[in-house]
Design an enzyme around this catalytic site. Sequence first.
Site, PDB file in Angstrom:
ATOM      1  N   ARG A 106     -47.249 -33.461 -43.004  1.00 32.05           N
ATOM      2  CA  ARG A 106     -47.694 -32.436 -43.962  1.00 32.05           C
ATOM      3  C   ARG A 106     -46.979 -32.625 -45.308  1.00 32.05           C
ATOM      4  O   ARG A 106     -47.561 -32.396 -46.365  1.00 32.05           O
ATOM      5  CB  ARG A 106     -47.422 -31.038 -43.397  1.00 32.05           C
ATOM      6  CG  ARG A 106     -47.963 -29.934 -44.264  1.00 32.05           C
ATOM      7  CD  ARG A 106     -47.921 -28.597 -43.567  1.00 32.05           C
ATOM      8  NE  ARG A 106     -46.592 -28.011 -43.573  1.00 32.05           N
ATOM      9  CZ  ARG A 106     -46.256 -26.884 -42.943  1.00 32.05           C
ATOM     10  NH1 ARG A 106     -47.171 -26.232 -42.241  1.00 32.05           N
ATOM     11  NH2 ARG A 106     -45.047 -26.405 -42.993  1.00 32.05           N
ATOM     12  N   ARG A 139     -39.923 -12.477 -38.179  1.00 30.27           N
ATOM     13  CA  ARG A 139     -39.187 -13.698 -37.881  1.00 30.27           C
ATOM     14  C   ARG A 139     -37.746 -13.398 -37.481  1.00 30.27           C
ATOM     15  O   ARG A 139     -36.956 -14.324 -37.347  1.00 30.27           O
ATOM     16  CB  ARG A 139     -39.164 -14.562 -39.135  1.00 30.27           C
ATOM     17  CG  ARG A 139     -39.872 -15.905 -39.001  1.00 30.27           C
ATOM     18  CD  ARG A 139     -39.989 -16.441 -40.398  1.00 30.27           C
ATOM     19  NE  ARG A 139     -40.164 -17.827 -40.558  1.00 30.27           N
ATOM     20  CZ  ARG A 139     -41.286 -18.381 -41.050  1.00 30.27           C
ATOM     21  NH1 ARG A 139     -42.342 -17.655 -41.297  1.00 30.27           N
ATOM     22  NH2 ARG A 139     -41.321 -19.663 -41.284  1.00 30.27           N
ATOM     23  N   ARG A 165     -45.149 -30.054 -49.844  1.00 32.86           N
ATOM     24  CA  ARG A 165     -44.360 -28.819 -49.831  1.00 32.86           C
ATOM     25  C   ARG A 165     -42.880 -29.138 -49.944  1.00 32.86           C
ATOM     26  O   ARG A 165     -42.373 -29.978 -49.214  1.00 32.86           O
ATOM     27  CB  ARG A 165     -44.634 -28.060 -48.526  1.00 32.86           C
ATOM     28  CG  ARG A 165     -45.510 -26.860 -48.724  1.00 32.86           C
ATOM     29  CD  ARG A 165     -45.771 -26.169 -47.423  1.00 32.86           C
ATOM     30  NE  ARG A 165     -44.571 -25.573 -46.834  1.00 32.86           N
ATOM     31  CZ  ARG A 165     -44.605 -24.705 -45.834  1.00 32.86           C
ATOM     32  NH1 ARG A 165     -45.755 -24.347 -45.321  1.00 32.86           N
ATOM     33  NH2 ARG A 165     -43.499 -24.201 -45.345  1.00 32.86           N
ATOM     34  N   LYS A 190     -49.984 -22.272 -36.871  1.00 37.41           N
ATOM     35  CA  LYS A 190     -50.308 -20.842 -37.047  1.00 37.41           C
ATOM     36  C   LYS A 190     -51.204 -20.613 -38.269  1.00 37.41           C
ATOM     37  O   LYS A 190     -52.170 -19.875 -38.206  1.00 37.41           O
ATOM     38  CB  LYS A 190     -49.029 -20.005 -37.236  1.00 37.41           C
ATOM     39  CG  LYS A 190     -48.063 -20.037 -36.091  1.00 37.41           C
ATOM     40  CD  LYS A 190     -46.929 -19.039 -36.307  1.00 37.41           C
ATOM     41  CE  LYS A 190     -46.075 -19.328 -37.524  1.00 37.41           C
ATOM     42  NZ  LYS A 190     -45.330 -20.605 -37.481  1.00 37.41           N
ATOM     43  N   ARG A 223     -35.014 -25.405 -40.464  1.00 37.87           N
ATOM     44  CA  ARG A 223     -36.049 -24.405 -40.110  1.00 37.87           C
ATOM     45  C   ARG A 223     -36.209 -24.299 -38.594  1.00 37.87           C
ATOM     46  O   ARG A 223     -36.452 -23.213 -38.061  1.00 37.87           O
ATOM     47  CB  ARG A 223     -37.370 -24.754 -40.802  1.00 37.87           C
ATOM     48  CG  ARG A 223     -37.355 -24.315 -42.275  1.00 37.87           C
ATOM     49  CD  ARG A 223     -38.305 -25.117 -43.134  1.00 37.87           C
ATOM     50  NE  ARG A 223     -39.687 -24.927 -42.814  1.00 37.87           N
ATOM     51  CZ  ARG A 223     -40.635 -25.827 -43.073  1.00 37.87           C
ATOM     52  NH1 ARG A 223     -40.327 -26.982 -43.633  1.00 37.87           N
ATOM     53  NH2 ARG A 223     -41.882 -25.573 -42.759  1.00 37.87           N
TER      54      ARG A 223
HETATM   55  P1  AMP Z   1     -43.646 -20.724 -43.693  1.00 41.26           P
HETATM   56  O1  AMP Z   1     -44.705 -21.090 -44.666  1.00 41.26           O
HETATM   57  O2  AMP Z   1     -44.055 -19.609 -42.791  1.00 41.26           O
HETATM   58  O3  AMP Z   1     -43.107 -21.914 -42.952  1.00 41.26           O
HETATM   59  O4  AMP Z   1     -42.434 -20.144 -44.559  1.00 41.26           O
HETATM   60  C1  AMP Z   1     -41.773 -20.918 -45.537  1.00 41.26           C
HETATM   61  C2  AMP Z   1     -40.434 -20.292 -45.891  1.00 41.26           C
HETATM   62  O5  AMP Z   1     -40.651 -18.976 -46.423  1.00 41.26           O
HETATM   63  C3  AMP Z   1     -39.491 -20.089 -44.725  1.00 41.26           C
HETATM   64  O6  AMP Z   1     -38.740 -21.250 -44.411  1.00 41.26           O
HETATM   65  C4  AMP Z   1     -38.608 -18.951 -45.249  1.00 41.26           C
HETATM   66  O7  AMP Z   1     -37.677 -19.427 -46.205  1.00 41.26           O
HETATM   67  C5  AMP Z   1     -39.631 -18.091 -45.985  1.00 41.26           C
HETATM   68  N1  AMP Z   1     -40.228 -17.075 -45.072  1.00 41.26           N
HETATM   69  C6  AMP Z   1     -41.504 -17.025 -44.629  1.00 41.26           C
HETATM   70  N2  AMP Z   1     -41.696 -15.973 -43.813  1.00 41.26           N
HETATM   71  C7  AMP Z   1     -40.506 -15.343 -43.735  1.00 41.26           C
HETATM   72  C8  AMP Z   1     -40.040 -14.194 -43.035  1.00 41.26           C
HETATM   73  N3  AMP Z   1     -40.854 -13.472 -42.242  1.00 41.26           N
HETATM   74  N4  AMP Z   1     -38.732 -13.834 -43.204  1.00 41.26           N
HETATM   75  C9  AMP Z   1     -37.919 -14.535 -43.995  1.00 41.26           C
HETATM   76  N5  AMP Z   1     -38.270 -15.639 -44.667  1.00 41.26           N
HETATM   77  C10 AMP Z   1     -39.557 -16.045 -44.541  1.00 41.26           C
END
Ligand code: AMP
Length: 194
Positions: free
Chosen positions: A133, A94, A139, A19, A150
């Site tokens: 990654r 989410r 990360r 994404k 996740r």
């Molecule tokens: P991502 O980079 O989108 O994989 O997000 C990394 C982490 O940020 C996730 O595992 C959550 O802990 C937090 N996070 C990102 N987007 C959201 C969201 N919309 N709601 C809640 N937590 C989020």
Amino acid sequence: MAELIKKFVVLMGAPGAGKGTQAKLLEQQLKLPQVATGDLFRANLKNETELGQLAKTYMDRGDLVPDEVTVAMVKDRLQQDDCENGAILDGFPRSPAQAEALNELLVELNGAINVVPFVYVDEDVLISRLLKRAEIEGRADDNEETIRNRMNVYRESTAPLLDYYSEKGLVVKVDGDRPVDEVYNDLVSIITGK
Ligand code: AMP
């Protein structure tokens, strides 16, 4: 003259589906900014803000940051000038509560969800992508235990949104297990209708 309705694209897909990569490419083509909640949280972490500290405990475990906190952050972001024509939402909503909050926010902002492209990839491919990654980007949440959590969080809290948006006729599926440019070309035609 009536104000134009702002256009929002909600990019859906599991962690590692691509994404973020696609949203960054689409920004220029669509002239809409990428609003990625994960990136916003990581920026807060880096700048050691209060929000960043709060988010860290959840992110480290691969859990969702509480909805109220996330929604407040997105609301603030979508009110900024560069979102005057809309945005590409990457990683938000989410959870069902976030989807409801987004609906309310869109009423306030005079916006509408244009389309919900769903980039799908098999889970074993996703996990190996995320582990790769982890080596490249380092990360903190790209370790195997957190990745598995996740995926569970995605299945339980986020995947049900696909039904929710399908009922509204907004979801279009895209096979994400292909070269980046092929996925991108499909996304462009889905979003622009060309
Ligand atoms: P991502 O980079 O989108 O994989 O997000 C990394 C982490 O940020 C996730 O595992 C959550 O802990 C937090 N996070 C990102 N987007 C959201 C969201 N919309 N709601 C809640 N937590 C989020």
